[in-house]
Design a protein around this motif. Sequence first.
Motif, mmCIF file in Angstrom:
data_model
loop_
_atom_site.group_PDB
_atom_site.id
_atom_site.type_symbol
_atom_site.label_atom_id
_atom_site.label_comp_id
_atom_site.label_asym_id
_atom_site.label_seq_id
_atom_site.Cartn_x
_atom_site.Cartn_y
_atom_site.Cartn_z
ATOM 1 N N ALA A 321 1.161 -1.266 -0.159
ATOM 2 C CA ALA A 321 0.112 -0.205 -0.250
ATOM 3 C C ALA A 321 0.322 1.480 -0.430
ATOM 4 N N ARG A 322 0.575 2.025 -1.062
ATOM 5 C CA ARG A 322 0.857 3.350 -0.375
ATOM 6 C C ARG A 322 0.787 3.869 0.894
ATOM 7 N N GLU A 323 1.367 4.879 1.471
ATOM 8 C CA GLU A 323 1.037 5.544 2.602
ATOM 9 C C GLU A 323 1.929 6.546 2.482
ATOM 10 N N GLY A 324 1.407 8.325 2.518
ATOM 11 C CA GLY A 324 1.940 9.159 1.980
ATOM 12 C C GLY A 324 3.535 9.483 1.253
ATOM 13 N N ASP A 325 4.280 9.819 1.936
ATOM 14 C CA ASP A 325 5.484 9.752 1.134
ATOM 15 C C ASP A 325 6.299 8.275 1.237
ATOM 16 N N THR A 326 5.304 7.611 1.385
ATOM 17 C CA THR A 326 6.751 5.626 1.679
ATOM 18 C C THR A 326 5.087 4.873 1.340
ATOM 19 N N ILE A 327 6.138 3.753 0.100
ATOM 20 C CA ILE A 327 5.494 2.498 -0.123
ATOM 21 C C ILE A 327 5.413 1.593 1.524
ATOM 22 N N ALA A 328 4.213 1.006 1.756
ATOM 23 C CA ALA A 328 4.328 -0.398 3.500
ATOM 24 C C ALA A 328 3.871 -1.878 2.235
ATOM 25 N N VAL A 329 4.550 -2.741 2.552
ATOM 26 C CA VAL A 329 4.419 -3.736 2.500
ATOM 27 C C VAL A 329 4.549 -4.450 3.698
ATOM 28 N N ARG A 330 3.782 -5.006 3.957
ATOM 29 C CA ARG A 330 2.677 -6.114 5.419
ATOM 30 C C ARG A 330 2.910 -7.521 5.179
ATOM 31 N N VAL A 331 3.460 -8.062 5.910
ATOM 32 C CA VAL A 331 3.517 -9.588 5.804
ATOM 33 C C VAL A 331 2.465 -10.002 7.434
ATOM 34 N N ARG A 332 1.650 -10.646 7.251
ATOM 35 C CA ARG A 332 0.600 -10.486 8.006
ATOM 36 C C ARG A 332 0.586 -12.481 8.299
ATOM 37 N N ASP A 333 0.637 -12.577 9.733
ATOM 38 C CA ASP A 333 0.054 -14.685 9.409
ATOM 39 C C ASP A 333 -0.436 -14.627 11.238
ATOM 40 N N THR A 334 -1.055 -15.882 11.155
ATOM 41 C CA THR A 334 -1.619 -15.953 11.808
ATOM 42 C C THR A 334 -1.602 -17.468 13.265
ATOM 43 N N GLY A 335 0.701 -17.162 13.004
ATOM 44 C CA GLY A 335 1.041 -17.691 13.357
ATOM 45 C C GLY A 335 0.900 -17.887 15.574
ATOM 46 N N VAL A 336 2.601 -18.052 16.024
ATOM 47 C CA VAL A 336 2.171 -18.161 17.479
ATOM 48 C C VAL A 336 2.394 -16.678 17.652
ATOM 49 N N GLY A 337 2.669 -15.838 17.027
ATOM 50 C CA GLY A 337 2.919 -14.822 18.249
ATOM 51 C C GLY A 337 3.882 -14.012 19.148
ATOM 52 N N ILE A 338 3.804 -13.337 19.309
ATOM 53 C CA ILE A 338 5.669 -12.675 20.245
ATOM 54 C C ILE A 338 4.721 -11.921 21.027
ATOM 55 N N PRO A 339 4.515 -12.490 22.224
ATOM 56 C CA PRO A 339 4.375 -11.646 24.158
ATOM 57 C C PRO A 339 5.257 -10.128 24.024
ATOM 58 N N ARG A 340 3.900 -8.962 24.180
ATOM 59 C CA ARG A 340 4.824 -7.549 24.026
ATOM 60 C C ARG A 340 5.897 -7.119 24.445
ATOM 61 N N GLU A 341 6.330 -7.639 26.085
ATOM 62 C CA GLU A 341 7.485 -7.717 26.558
ATOM 63 C C GLU A 341 8.906 -8.311 25.506
ATOM 64 N N LYS A 342 8.917 -8.851 24.332
ATOM 65 C CA LYS A 342 9.959 -9.495 23.689
ATOM 66 C C LYS A 342 9.923 -8.479 23.011
ATOM 67 N N LEU A 343 8.906 -7.874 22.411
ATOM 68 C CA LEU A 343 8.973 -7.567 21.129
ATOM 69 C C LEU A 343 10.254 -6.479 20.575
ATOM 70 N N ALA A 344 10.866 -6.089 21.635
ATOM 71 C CA ALA A 344 12.015 -4.806 21.706
ATOM 72 C C ALA A 344 13.627 -5.688 21.097
ATOM 73 N N LEU A 345 13.035 -6.774 21.358
ATOM 74 C CA LEU A 345 14.289 -7.809 21.334
ATOM 75 C C LEU A 345 14.545 -8.454 20.276
ATOM 76 N N LEU A 346 13.353 -8.338 19.030
ATOM 77 C CA LEU A 346 13.039 -8.926 17.593
ATOM 78 C C LEU A 346 14.117 -8.413 16.692
ATOM 79 N N PHE A 347 14.984 -7.485 16.792
ATOM 80 C CA PHE A 347 15.253 -6.474 16.035
ATOM 81 C C PHE A 347 17.127 -6.505 16.503
ATOM 82 N N ARG A 348 17.770 -6.838 17.621
ATOM 83 C CA ARG A 348 18.952 -6.767 18.450
ATOM 84 C C ARG A 348 19.343 -7.922 17.727
#
Length: 404
Positions: A321-348
């Motif tokens: 989708a085009r959103e303002g001055d960016t293009i957004a590519v979204r990847v959605r799944d119905t998998g196991v999910g990630i606890p909120r407190e661990k989201l910050a660790l994803l990109f380390r």
Amino acid sequence: MKVAPLPDDEAQRMAALRGYGVLDSEPEADFDELTRFASELCGTPIALVSLVDAGRQWFKSRVGLDAAETPRDIAFCAHAILQRGVFEVEDASADPRFADNPLVVAAPSIRFYAGAPLLNAEGFPLGTLCVIDRVPRSLDPLQRHGLEVLGRQVIAQLELRRKLADLARARDQALAGVRAKDVFLATMGHELRTPLGGILGLSELLLDGPVGGQDGVADDLRAIHRAGSHLLEVVEDILGLAQLELDQPRLRPRRFDLDELLADVEATVRPLLRGRTVALDVSRSPTPVVADPTRVRQIVYNLVANAIRFTERGSVAVTVAREGDTIAVRVRDTGVGIPREKLALLFRDFSQVHGDHEAELRGTGLGLAISRRYARLMGGDIVAESEPGRGSTFTLTLPLEPAT
């Protein structure tokens, strides 16, 4: 003629002088400007930046004199370095120390000499900034002070020159190290990818052939394929991180169709669906983008492959989708999910957000970290939303215009 004695700290003084690496170097404008200024300030036809070597005085800069050096035992500067203030000789022909000096009785026929010692930060006199005339005279207080000030500027230029040389050596050593590491990474990448690619290709060929239909064989082949795929992922992630740490990669942005790239990614990840009841839906619509297609493909593949890995049943959807001055590519799944407190660790780097009981789902912990770095290098980003048991959404944003 009186020959100047050696300074008490001559060995240390010589070591300090040699440490600048300036002897016998080419003329440099920064030194020549100071020498000309000294000549103009003191009203003398000759001015020199003289460095006193073991057996000679060598002129880093000279005005009004053709000689590049003279023997140390006849050098006025050899006397000047024995004191801290300006050394001045008003009439050398009437001074017993210099009356029969070859530089006095013959060319350049020195009568007047004044030299400001060039003292480095450790207090060693490297030589002088000196002015010379062929007639007797003396400096006034302003000229004497000015000569000292210009002498300190000569030392400042020597220090700057040495620092630049040190930086150049450090740069060359770093570049040599980078080249060696680059060759190592390329070699290791080839040596590891080639056999792994063969293992994966052969296991897929056997799975799709008659052998894959035999009892028990298919499970073994799928296990081999999974193990090979995991090892290849580890190799790619570690090499990718090493390349990022080694040097910021050069991006090659160009205009390309994101729709074609997504179709290619879809075909590539299809084999990952084996044995899973997962519907993969990739939206298709022509979307021109200006970015580095190789890096974008790497990011999208990583996001989709992760989504499939963590989704045993349900669906994985990729939308654009085009959103303002960016293009957004979204990847959605119905998998196991990630606890909120661990989201910050994803990109380390090397971080894992799943427990030991999900070990078969775990990778190196580098894929997302590398993907975000590349996204940000292109002026975009990756963000994640998730809910345990209900799935995750990863969004890659890219600017409509390339990052500069």
